[in-house]
Scaffold this motif. Structure first.
Motif, mmCIF file in Angstrom:
data_model
loop_
_atom_site.group_PDB
_atom_site.id
_atom_site.type_symbol
_atom_site.label_atom_id
_atom_site.label_comp_id
_atom_site.label_asym_id
_atom_site.label_seq_id
_atom_site.Cartn_x
_atom_site.Cartn_y
_atom_site.Cartn_z
ATOM 1 N N ALA A 56 0.736 -1.121 -0.233
ATOM 2 C CA ALA A 56 -0.118 -0.169 -0.143
ATOM 3 C C ALA A 56 0.951 1.246 -0.298
ATOM 4 C CB ALA A 56 -0.890 -0.090 1.401
ATOM 5 N N ILE A 57 -0.100 2.478 -0.410
ATOM 6 C CA ILE A 57 0.821 3.378 -1.056
ATOM 7 C C ILE A 57 0.100 4.596 -0.001
ATOM 8 C CG2 ILE A 57 2.747 3.426 -2.183
ATOM 9 C CD1 ILE A 57 1.066 4.456 -4.465
ATOM 10 N N LEU A 58 -0.195 6.212 0.208
ATOM 11 C CA LEU A 58 -0.528 6.812 0.562
ATOM 12 C C LEU A 58 0.153 7.990 0.443
ATOM 13 C CD1 LEU A 58 -2.781 7.839 2.405
ATOM 14 C CD2 LEU A 58 -1.594 7.534 4.219
ATOM 15 N N PRO A 59 -0.598 8.886 -0.496
ATOM 16 C CA PRO A 59 0.222 10.372 -1.005
ATOM 17 C C PRO A 59 -0.483 10.967 0.342
ATOM 18 C CG PRO A 59 -1.692 8.679 -2.624
ATOM 19 C CD PRO A 59 -1.709 8.443 -1.854
ATOM 20 N N ALA A 60 0.731 11.532 0.222
ATOM 21 C CA ALA A 60 0.173 12.918 1.956
ATOM 22 C C ALA A 60 1.086 13.906 1.596
ATOM 23 C CB ALA A 60 0.499 11.786 3.122
ATOM 24 N N ASN A 61 0.980 14.644 2.781
ATOM 25 C CA ASN A 61 1.694 15.987 3.094
ATOM 26 C C ASN A 61 1.666 16.188 4.198
ATOM 27 O OD1 ASN A 61 -1.097 17.151 1.884
ATOM 28 N ND2 ASN A 61 -0.030 18.849 2.906
ATOM 29 N N LEU A 62 2.536 16.909 5.107
ATOM 30 C CA LEU A 62 2.588 17.657 5.660
ATOM 31 C C LEU A 62 2.314 19.312 6.639
ATOM 32 C CD1 LEU A 62 2.981 16.738 9.515
ATOM 33 C CD2 LEU A 62 6.001 17.452 8.779
ATOM 34 N N SER A 63 1.885 19.730 7.475
ATOM 35 C CA SER A 63 1.890 20.672 7.800
ATOM 36 C C SER A 63 2.527 20.819 9.395
ATOM 37 C CB SER A 63 0.249 21.665 7.504
ATOM 38 O OG SER A 63 -0.147 23.032 8.479
ATOM 39 N N ILE A 64 4.248 21.481 8.955
ATOM 40 C CA ILE A 64 4.455 21.829 10.078
ATOM 41 C C ILE A 64 3.215 23.109 11.108
ATOM 42 C CG2 ILE A 64 6.550 22.328 11.078
ATOM 43 C CD1 ILE A 64 8.108 21.640 8.736
ATOM 44 N N GLU A 65 3.042 24.061 10.372
ATOM 45 C CA GLU A 65 2.683 24.796 11.445
ATOM 46 C C GLU A 65 1.470 24.429 12.136
ATOM 47 O OE1 GLU A 65 -0.039 29.504 10.845
ATOM 48 O OE2 GLU A 65 0.895 28.633 9.053
ATOM 49 N N ASN A 66 0.466 23.694 11.485
ATOM 50 C CA ASN A 66 -1.058 22.843 11.697
ATOM 51 C C ASN A 66 -0.275 21.973 12.687
ATOM 52 O OD1 ASN A 66 -2.526 25.698 10.833
ATOM 53 N ND2 ASN A 66 -3.017 24.642 8.847
ATOM 54 N N LYS A 67 0.826 20.915 12.238
ATOM 55 C CA LYS A 67 0.640 19.534 12.976
ATOM 56 C C LYS A 67 -0.206 18.927 12.183
ATOM 57 C CE LYS A 67 3.130 21.582 17.002
ATOM 58 N NZ LYS A 67 2.875 21.216 18.415
ATOM 59 N N THR A 68 -0.584 18.981 10.512
ATOM 60 C CA THR A 68 -1.428 17.708 10.634
ATOM 61 C C THR A 68 -0.806 17.039 9.457
ATOM 62 O OG1 THR A 68 -3.269 18.892 10.913
ATOM 63 C CG2 THR A 68 -3.322 17.799 9.268
ATOM 64 N N LEU A 69 -1.057 15.639 9.322
ATOM 65 C CA LEU A 69 -0.411 14.894 8.379
ATOM 66 C C LEU A 69 -2.696 14.499 7.071
ATOM 67 C CD1 LEU A 69 1.888 13.220 6.869
ATOM 68 C CD2 LEU A 69 -0.010 11.290 8.000
ATOM 69 N N SER A 70 -1.564 15.235 5.621
ATOM 70 C CA SER A 70 -3.365 14.990 5.061
ATOM 71 C C SER A 70 -2.873 14.169 3.729
ATOM 72 C CB SER A 70 -3.531 16.474 4.895
ATOM 73 O OG SER A 70 -3.812 17.461 5.947
ATOM 74 N N SER A 71 -3.807 14.005 3.611
ATOM 75 C CA SER A 71 -3.930 12.926 2.144
ATOM 76 C C SER A 71 -4.569 13.489 1.836
ATOM 77 C CB SER A 71 -4.528 11.356 2.671
ATOM 78 O OG SER A 71 -5.352 11.198 3.329
ATOM 79 N N HIS A 72 -4.771 14.301 0.520
ATOM 80 C CA HIS A 72 -3.685 15.172 -0.332
ATOM 81 C C HIS A 72 -3.586 16.179 -0.219
ATOM 82 C CE1 HIS A 72 -0.282 16.506 -2.271
ATOM 83 N NE2 HIS A 72 0.627 15.326 -1.710
ATOM 84 N N ASP A 73 -3.431 17.322 0.474
ATOM 85 C CA ASP A 73 -4.054 18.177 0.332
ATOM 86 C C ASP A 73 -3.947 19.064 -1.306
ATOM 87 O OD1 ASP A 73 -4.785 18.818 2.854
ATOM 88 O OD2 ASP A 73 -3.002 19.942 3.271
ATOM 89 N N GLY A 74 -3.339 18.357 -2.174
ATOM 90 C CA GLY A 74 -2.910 18.578 -3.480
ATOM 91 C C GLY A 74 -3.119 18.073 -3.981
ATOM 92 N N LEU A 75 -4.770 17.161 -3.775
ATOM 93 C CA LEU A 75 -4.844 16.602 -4.633
ATOM 94 C C LEU A 75 -6.690 16.818 -4.279
ATOM 95 C CD1 LEU A 75 -3.561 13.258 -4.708
ATOM 96 C CD2 LEU A 75 -3.281 14.842 -6.183
ATOM 97 N N SER A 76 -7.463 16.615 -5.431
ATOM 98 C CA SER A 76 -9.144 16.685 -4.492
ATOM 99 C C SER A 76 -9.925 15.486 -4.752
ATOM 100 C CB SER A 76 -10.314 16.342 -6.115
ATOM 101 O OG SER A 76 -9.400 17.877 -7.056
ATOM 102 N N PHE A 77 -8.503 14.730 -4.196
ATOM 103 C CA PHE A 77 -9.693 13.100 -3.690
ATOM 104 C C PHE A 77 -8.248 12.376 -2.941
ATOM 105 C CE2 PHE A 77 -10.609 12.450 -8.007
ATOM 106 C CZ PHE A 77 -10.034 11.269 -8.166
ATOM 107 N N GLY A 78 -8.228 11.441 -2.530
ATOM 108 C CA GLY A 78 -7.185 10.604 -2.331
ATOM 109 C C GLY A 78 -7.317 9.894 -0.886
#
Length: 207
Positions: A56-78
């Motif tokens: 499995a793989i998880l496209p994700a990004n990190l917001s250091i300021e908000n201390k949040t891991l997201s899947s994925h802020d650059g995509l419409s869905f993920g």
């Protein structure tokens, strides 16, 4: 635990893309050359192995300021992209690994976006079950619509009338790869969206 987690590195590009082609959820959104277009976000994609095999793989990004891991802020869905052999128990263990990984990096929040069911080669609710199991809270819900091109499409009377009007217009349309026409189109698109206080997701250069 049998599942091992690994943060994606540039050296894993071919392994990532090759896995994507054989997964349950192939979409160009998840290819690395598309994901890596957005330089404004910090990539924190994850890879999951079982017995040294990528499952499995998880496209994700990190917001250091908000201390949040997201899947994925650059995509419409993920969401989690799984192999055809990834089981529900594997998914449970993968999410446990994600939560432990987040804690180890002092991440306080995980934003997870489900992949619309129409992109899956097999239909199941395992991720919804797992999210509920780990007490994730629903923050946003959207509708997915699609057209099955194998079935005849029935148009309403209003749409039929619009088709008749369109046929009377003398303008002709053609498909072209000429960059000049794309620039003209992009200029029109930006002007139209500007009226609605919006702008295209990507710049002309990115497209």
């Amino acid at each position: 635990m049998s599942i091992k987690i690994k943060k994606y590195q540039r050296e894993n590009l071919n392994e990532w893309d090759n896995f994507l082609y054989s997964s349950k959820y192939y979409h160009f959104f998840f290819k690395r050359n598309y994901l890596d277009l957005n330089k404004k976000i910090i990539d924190n994609s994850l890879m999951f192995y079982k017995d040294d095999k990528l499952i499995a793989i998880l496209p994700a990004n990190l917001s250091i300021e908000n201390k949040t891991l997201s899947s994925h802020d650059g995509l419409s869905f993920g969401g989690l992209i799984k192999s055809k052999y990834c089981t529900t128990l594997d998914v449970l263990e993968i999410f446990e690994e994600i939560i432990m990984y987040a804690k180890s990096k002092h991440i306080e929040r995980i934003n997870y976006k489900l992949i619309p069911f129409i992109y899956s080669l097999s239909l199941n609710d395992e991720e919804r079950f797992v999210l509920k199991y780990f007490k994730f809270k629903l923050n946003k819900s959207e509708i997915s619509s699609y057209i099955n091109l194998d079935k005849k499409i029935r148009f309403s009377s209003g749409k039929k009338e619009n088709i008749k009007k369109f046929k009377k217009i003398s303008h002709k349309f053609q498909v072209t790869s000429n960059i000049i026409y794309l620039k003209k189109y992009w200029s029109i698109l930006e002007n139209v969206l500007k009226k609605h206080r919006a702008k295209p997701t990507h710049s002309f250069e990115e497209i």
